[in-house]
Scaffold this motif. Structure first.
Motif, PDB file in Angstrom:
ATOM      1  N   GLN A 148       7.237  -2.584   8.978  1.00 42.90           N
ATOM      2  CA  GLN A 148       7.206  -1.211   8.587  1.00 42.90           C
ATOM      3  C   GLN A 148       8.392  -0.373   8.970  1.00 42.90           C
ATOM      4  N   GLU A 149       8.551  -0.607  10.235  1.00 42.97           N
ATOM      5  CA  GLU A 149       9.845   0.111  10.846  1.00 42.97           C
ATOM      6  C   GLU A 149      11.012  -0.216  10.058  1.00 42.97           C
ATOM      7  N   HIS A 166      11.461  -1.330   6.743  1.00 48.16           N
ATOM      8  CA  HIS A 166      11.587  -0.659   5.569  1.00 48.16           C
ATOM      9  C   HIS A 166      11.733   0.611   5.742  1.00 48.16           C
ATOM     10  N   GLU A 167      11.193   1.325   6.645  1.00 50.34           N
ATOM     11  CA  GLU A 167      11.482   2.791   6.848  1.00 50.34           C
ATOM     12  C   GLU A 167      12.868   3.246   7.035  1.00 50.34           C
ATOM     13  N   ARG A 168      13.507   2.376   7.668  1.00 48.99           N
ATOM     14  CA  ARG A 168      14.821   2.452   8.040  1.00 48.99           C
ATOM     15  C   ARG A 168      15.710   2.303   6.664  1.00 48.99           C
ATOM     16  N   ALA A 198       6.081   1.734   3.235  1.00 42.99           N
ATOM     17  CA  ALA A 198       6.786   0.956   4.140  1.00 42.99           C
ATOM     18  C   ALA A 198       5.590   0.000   4.692  1.00 42.99           C
ATOM     19  N   ARG A 199       4.506   0.500   4.754  1.00 44.14           N
ATOM     20  CA  ARG A 199       3.227  -0.142   5.197  1.00 44.14           C
ATOM     21  C   ARG A 199       2.846  -1.228   4.354  1.00 44.14           C
ATOM     22  N   THR A 251       9.274   5.334   2.131  1.00 42.27           N
ATOM     23  CA  THR A 251       8.599   6.304   2.707  1.00 42.27           C
ATOM     24  C   THR A 251       7.355   5.391   3.619  1.00 42.27           C
ATOM     25  N   SER A 252       6.775   6.204   4.583  1.00 44.44           N
ATOM     26  CA  SER A 252       5.877   5.604   5.420  1.00 44.44           C
ATOM     27  C   SER A 252       4.717   4.696   4.731  1.00 44.44           C
TER      28      SER A 252
END
Length: 75
Positions: free
Chosen positions: A40-41, A43-45, A53-54, A49-50
């Protein structure tokens, strides 16, 4: 989507149940939770969006489980 819909509170546990038809061990849950958080982190980088990304992290988890030796079987 299924993991989010049916196992919202414990998607890693649900993924093991769906993929392997068994409950996840405590060690597996720890490792899989770390994997999902890292993905998730990642994808967020990349600017996702959060929430998205989740979802992508759960897709990554599903792909990883389907590639596992435990999923492979001989008929």
């Amino acid at each position: 989507e299924r993991l989010e819909r049916e196992f919202a509170s414990a998607p890693a546990s649900g993924a093991i149940l769906v993929a392997f038809s068994r409950e996840a061990s405590a060690d597996e849950l720890t490792v899989l939770a770390q994997f999902v958080a890292q993905q998730q982190e990642r994808h967020e980088r990349l600017g996702v969006t959060s929430d998205a990304a989740r979802r992508l992290a759960l897709v990554d988890l599903s792909h990883m489980l389907l590639a596992a030796n435990e999923f492979v079987y001989v008929d």
